[in-house]
Design a protein around this motif. Structure first.
Motif, PDB file in Angstrom:
ATOM      1  N   ALA A  83      -4.575  20.719  -1.455  1.00  0.00           N
ATOM      2  CA  ALA A  83      -4.628  21.686  -0.367  1.00  0.00           C
ATOM      3  C   ALA A  83      -3.787  21.228   0.819  1.00  0.00           C
ATOM      4  CB  ALA A  83      -6.074  21.912   0.061  1.00  0.00           C
ATOM      5  N   LYS A  84      -3.733  19.927   1.046  1.00  0.00           N
ATOM      6  CA  LYS A  84      -3.011  19.397   2.199  1.00  0.00           C
ATOM      7  C   LYS A  84      -1.509  19.260   1.947  1.00  0.00           C
ATOM      8  CE  LYS A  84      -2.938  15.497   5.451  1.00  0.00           C
ATOM      9  NZ  LYS A  84      -2.969  16.361   6.653  1.00  0.00           N
ATOM     10  N   TYR A  85      -1.143  18.826   0.732  1.00  0.00           N
ATOM     11  CA  TYR A  85       0.259  18.460   0.510  1.00  0.00           C
ATOM     12  C   TYR A  85       1.048  19.384  -0.427  1.00  0.00           C
ATOM     13  CZ  TYR A  85      -0.788  14.105   2.891  1.00  0.00           C
ATOM     14  OH  TYR A  85      -1.142  13.167   3.831  1.00  0.00           O
ATOM     15  N   LEU A  86       0.368  20.309  -1.112  1.00  0.00           N
ATOM     16  CA  LEU A  86       1.107  21.190  -2.020  1.00  0.00           C
ATOM     17  C   LEU A  86       1.193  22.619  -1.530  1.00  0.00           C
ATOM     18  CD1 LEU A  86      -0.045  20.012  -5.588  1.00  0.00           C
ATOM     19  CD2 LEU A  86       1.951  19.315  -4.241  1.00  0.00           C
ATOM     20  N   GLN A  87       0.786  22.892  -0.290  1.00  0.00           N
ATOM     21  CA  GLN A  87       0.880  24.231   0.250  1.00  0.00           C
ATOM     22  C   GLN A  87       2.320  24.528   0.681  1.00  0.00           C
ATOM     23  OE1 GLN A  87      -2.046  24.538   3.402  1.00  0.00           O
ATOM     24  NE2 GLN A  87      -3.688  25.014   1.953  1.00  0.00           N
ATOM     25  N   GLY A 129       5.028  14.261  -5.738  1.00  0.00           N
ATOM     26  CA  GLY A 129       5.410  14.131  -7.133  1.00  0.00           C
ATOM     27  C   GLY A 129       4.232  13.763  -8.019  1.00  0.00           C
ATOM     28  N   GLN A 130       3.381  12.853  -7.554  1.00  0.00           N
ATOM     29  CA  GLN A 130       2.210  12.466  -8.329  1.00  0.00           C
ATOM     30  C   GLN A 130       1.210  13.614  -8.433  1.00  0.00           C
ATOM     31  OE1 GLN A 130       1.830   9.761 -10.085  1.00  0.00           O
ATOM     32  NE2 GLN A 130       3.747   8.827  -9.388  1.00  0.00           N
ATOM     33  N   LEU A 131       1.031  14.355  -7.351  1.00  0.00           N
ATOM     34  CA  LEU A 131       0.098  15.482  -7.394  1.00  0.00           C
ATOM     35  C   LEU A 131       0.563  16.553  -8.380  1.00  0.00           C
ATOM     36  CD1 LEU A 131      -0.807  15.888  -3.604  1.00  0.00           C
ATOM     37  CD2 LEU A 131      -2.181  14.836  -5.409  1.00  0.00           C
ATOM     38  N   ASN A 132       1.853  16.697  -8.536  1.00  0.00           N
ATOM     39  CA  ASN A 132       2.384  17.653  -9.503  1.00  0.00           C
ATOM     40  C   ASN A 132       2.205  17.186 -10.947  1.00  0.00           C
ATOM     41  OD1 ASN A 132       3.352  19.862  -7.905  1.00  0.00           O
ATOM     42  ND2 ASN A 132       5.043  18.577  -7.208  1.00  0.00           N
ATOM     43  N   TRP A 133       1.853  15.908 -11.130  1.00  0.00           N
ATOM     44  CA  TRP A 133       1.646  15.370 -12.471  1.00  0.00           C
ATOM     45  C   TRP A 133       0.200  14.943 -12.700  1.00  0.00           C
ATOM     46  CZ3 TRP A 133       4.399  15.802 -16.731  1.00  0.00           C
ATOM     47  CH2 TRP A 133       5.750  16.140 -16.608  1.00  0.00           C
ATOM     48  N   LEU A 134      -0.708  15.490 -11.921  1.00  0.00           N
ATOM     49  CA  LEU A 134      -2.115  15.209 -12.174  1.00  0.00           C
ATOM     50  C   LEU A 134      -2.513  15.737 -13.552  1.00  0.00           C
ATOM     51  CD1 LEU A 134      -3.840  16.143  -8.790  1.00  0.00           C
ATOM     52  CD2 LEU A 134      -3.357  13.852  -9.660  1.00  0.00           C
ATOM     53  N   PRO A 135      -3.500  15.109 -14.191  1.00  0.00           N
ATOM     54  CA  PRO A 135      -3.992  15.656 -15.466  1.00  0.00           C
ATOM     55  C   PRO A 135      -4.369  17.126 -15.306  1.00  0.00           C
ATOM     56  CG  PRO A 135      -4.952  13.501 -15.051  1.00  0.00           C
ATOM     57  CD  PRO A 135      -4.213  13.874 -13.802  1.00  0.00           C
ATOM     58  N   LEU A 136      -4.077  17.922 -16.316  1.00  0.00           N
ATOM     59  CA  LEU A 136      -4.365  19.353 -16.249  1.00  0.00           C
ATOM     60  C   LEU A 136      -5.860  19.631 -16.285  1.00  0.00           C
ATOM     61  CD1 LEU A 136      -1.546  20.719 -18.583  1.00  0.00           C
ATOM     62  CD2 LEU A 136      -1.583  20.603 -16.083  1.00  0.00           C
ATOM     63  N   GLN A 137      -6.624  18.705 -16.877  1.00  0.00           N
ATOM     64  CA  GLN A 137      -8.077  18.808 -16.897  1.00  0.00           C
ATOM     65  C   GLN A 137      -8.666  17.549 -16.270  1.00  0.00           C
ATOM     66  OE1 GLN A 137      -9.280  19.447 -20.945  1.00  0.00           O
ATOM     67  NE2 GLN A 137      -8.406  21.497 -21.049  1.00  0.00           N
ATOM     68  N   ARG A 164       0.816  -1.214   0.000  1.00  0.00           N
ATOM     69  CA  ARG A 164       0.000   0.000   0.000  1.00  0.00           C
ATOM     70  C   ARG A 164       0.852   1.267   0.000  1.00  0.00           C
ATOM     71  NH1 ARG A 164      -3.605  -0.385   5.112  1.00  0.00           N
ATOM     72  NH2 ARG A 164      -1.561  -0.945   5.966  1.00  0.00           N
ATOM     73  N   ALA A 165       2.042   1.177   0.591  1.00  0.00           N
ATOM     74  CA  ALA A 165       2.905   2.361   0.659  1.00  0.00           C
ATOM     75  C   ALA A 165       3.312   2.857  -0.714  1.00  0.00           C
ATOM     76  CB  ALA A 165       4.146   2.045   1.491  1.00  0.00           C
ATOM     77  N   ALA A 166       3.284   1.992  -1.708  1.00  0.00           N
ATOM     78  CA  ALA A 166       3.761   2.345  -3.048  1.00  0.00           C
ATOM     79  C   ALA A 166       2.637   2.702  -4.003  1.00  0.00           C
ATOM     80  CB  ALA A 166       4.570   1.185  -3.625  1.00  0.00           C
ATOM     81  N   LEU A 167       1.452   2.972  -3.493  1.00  0.00           N
ATOM     82  CA  LEU A 167       0.298   3.174  -4.365  1.00  0.00           C
ATOM     83  C   LEU A 167       0.002   4.634  -4.692  1.00  0.00           C
ATOM     84  CD1 LEU A 167      -2.187   0.508  -2.924  1.00  0.00           C
ATOM     85  CD2 LEU A 167      -0.878   0.391  -5.064  1.00  0.00           C
ATOM     86  N   SER A 168       0.906   5.548  -4.410  1.00  0.00           N
ATOM     87  CA  SER A 168       0.629   6.953  -4.725  1.00  0.00           C
ATOM     88  C   SER A 168       0.436   7.169  -6.228  1.00  0.00           C
ATOM     89  CB  SER A 168       1.758   7.855  -4.219  1.00  0.00           C
ATOM     90  OG  SER A 168       2.969   7.607  -4.913  1.00  0.00           O
ATOM     91  N   TYR A 169       1.045   6.317  -7.033  1.00  0.00           N
ATOM     92  CA  TYR A 169       0.951   6.474  -8.490  1.00  0.00           C
ATOM     93  C   TYR A 169      -0.483   6.324  -9.006  1.00  0.00           C
ATOM     94  CZ  TYR A 169       0.378   1.440  -8.907  1.00  0.00           C
ATOM     95  OH  TYR A 169      -0.108   0.162  -8.796  1.00  0.00           O
ATOM     96  N   THR A 170      -1.353   5.703  -8.217  1.00  0.00           N
ATOM     97  CA  THR A 170      -2.732   5.514  -8.666  1.00  0.00           C
ATOM     98  C   THR A 170      -3.487   6.836  -8.779  1.00  0.00           C
ATOM     99  OG1 THR A 170      -3.559   5.179  -6.393  1.00  0.00           O
ATOM    100  CG2 THR A 170      -2.824   3.216  -7.616  1.00  0.00           C
ATOM    101  N   LEU A 171      -2.967   7.872  -8.154  1.00  0.00           N
ATOM    102  CA  LEU A 171      -3.679   9.153  -8.136  1.00  0.00           C
ATOM    103  C   LEU A 171      -3.621   9.867  -9.479  1.00  0.00           C
ATOM    104  CD1 LEU A 171      -2.341  10.492  -4.716  1.00  0.00           C
ATOM    105  CD2 LEU A 171      -4.442   9.196  -5.136  1.00  0.00           C
ATOM    106  N   ALA A 172      -2.583   9.641 -10.260  1.00  0.00           N
ATOM    107  CA  ALA A 172      -2.313  10.486 -11.428  1.00  0.00           C
ATOM    108  C   ALA A 172      -2.660   9.831 -12.758  1.00  0.00           C
ATOM    109  CB  ALA A 172      -0.845  10.928 -11.427  1.00  0.00           C
ATOM    110  N   ILE A 173      -3.509   8.811 -12.739  1.00  0.00           N
ATOM    111  CA  ILE A 173      -3.901   8.217 -14.016  1.00  0.00           C
ATOM    112  C   ILE A 173      -4.728   9.220 -14.811  1.00  0.00           C
ATOM    113  CG2 ILE A 173      -3.800   5.880 -13.096  1.00  0.00           C
ATOM    114  CD1 ILE A 173      -6.922   5.900 -13.174  1.00  0.00           C
ATOM    115  N   ASP A 174      -4.849   8.961 -16.108  1.00  0.00           N
ATOM    116  CA  ASP A 174      -5.509   9.905 -16.997  1.00  0.00           C
ATOM    117  C   ASP A 174      -6.318   9.130 -18.036  1.00  0.00           C
ATOM    118  OD1 ASP A 174      -6.218  12.292 -18.199  1.00  0.00           O
ATOM    119  OD2 ASP A 174      -4.183  12.822 -18.842  1.00  0.00           O
TER     120      ASP A 174
END
Length: 325
Positions: free
Chosen positions: A321-325, A203-211, A47-57
């Protein structure tokens, strides 16, 4: 077996709870599922390595075929994954690397994988990745992770899965093969692990889809509906696998990632978890609705996609809001 990395038996192996609890999606994709079980067997929490699931497109005609980023596995668990050049029989490479203590991830034909009985075994030639951790070439036995658990094959299946039952045929292309080099003694402290995970999350939040990707998905699905309604149910399975199953299974894994963060002291994440869970549940229901619409040749209501889009916006806004401030 002559060479084995882990002392495992299919009869006694206990799968990771991600694969044993009640889930919206029983499976994700072959690569992710074997990594969940391989990490689990190596006494590491996947589970610790699942941050990549956030940035799919949404990739135009499908959702991202998501995979564990290899650098994340190295930083979190000390696992160095390298592609293997296949220049001799695949079975010889597998035997040598397993003897060196390295799990081997190799593409095999599910037609000869007995764990797929009722789906592909002796029915359909389907490429699938397995993680081999045990092999005995002389006795023709193979121990491997596939799908949700650990299995073994032997005899004729061993010969056929490695093409040992025929003369060399240059029309059979070698599979893609990776080896996993395990760095002994690599055990970050709990605080260090959390620090690494949070950096990967940022890092994943910085690569979220732009739309919002659901907006583009809704447009494509609308354009595809007339065509889909003229197709058979096999096309439903193919289309659904590339779209609803991918996004649904991925965001369900996102809930497990949020659970890991909460268990490791991160706060104010329950609402975000609920947003990802809603996407997973809606995708599962919508998959049934798509199947019914195609079966009955009736139109499909697209408002569910809009609801998923709203959940995505809320989840990502909360994380940023929580992690990119």
């Amino acid at each position: 077996m002559k060479h084995k990395i882990l002392n495992l038996s299919p009869d006694s192996y206990q799968a990771n709870f991600i694969h044993t609890q009640e889930r919206d999606w029983a499976e994700t994709n072959c690569y992710v599922d074997i990594w969940i079980e391989l990490l689990h067997a190596l006494k590491k929490d996947p589970r610790a390595a699942l941050s990549y699931t956030l940035a799919i497109d949404f990739e135009g005609d499908q959702w991202t075929f998501f995979k564990f980023p290899l650098n994340d596995l190295k930083d979190l668990y000390g696992l160095d994954v390298q592609e293997l050049a296949v220049w001799r029989p695949v079975v010889d490479h597998v035997e040598e690397q397993v003897a060196l203590g390295r799990p081997v991830l190799v593409e095999l034909d599910s037609f000869f994988l007995p764990d797929t009985v009722g789906m592909a075994y002796q029915l359909a030639h389907v490429k699938s990745t397995v993680a081999v951790t045990a092999i005995d070439k002389q006795e023709k036995r193979l121990g491997y992770f596939h799908g949700q658990s650990y299995y073994e094959l032997s005899g004729d299946d061993f010969d056929k899965v490695f093409h040992l039952d025929r003369d060399y045929d240059d029309a059979i292309l070698p599979p893609y093969v990776e080896i996993v080099k395990i760095r002994k003694g690599y055990e970050p402290s709990d605080s260090k692990m959390l620090e690494i995970v949070k950096q990967q999350l940022i890092g994943q939040l910085n690569w979220l889809p732009l739309q919002n990707p659901f907006t583009e998905y809704q447009k494509r699905l609308q354009a595809d509906l007339d065509w889909l309604m003229s197709e058979d149910m096999q096309m439903f399975h193919d289309y659904s696998f590339a779209t609803l199953r991918q996004l649904g299974a991925c965001y369900e894994l996102s809930t497990h990632f949020i659970d890991w963060l909460i268990e490791n002291g991160e706060t104010s994440l329950d609402g975000i978890r609920a947003e990802f869970k809603s996407i997973s549940e809606l995708a599962k229901v919508y998959q049934f609705q798509l199947a019914r619409a195609m079966s009955r040749k009736k139109q499909l209501d697209l408002s569910t996609i809009e609801k998923m889009a709203e959940h995505w916006d809320k989840a990502m806004s909360g994380l940023k809001a929580k992690y990119l401030q």
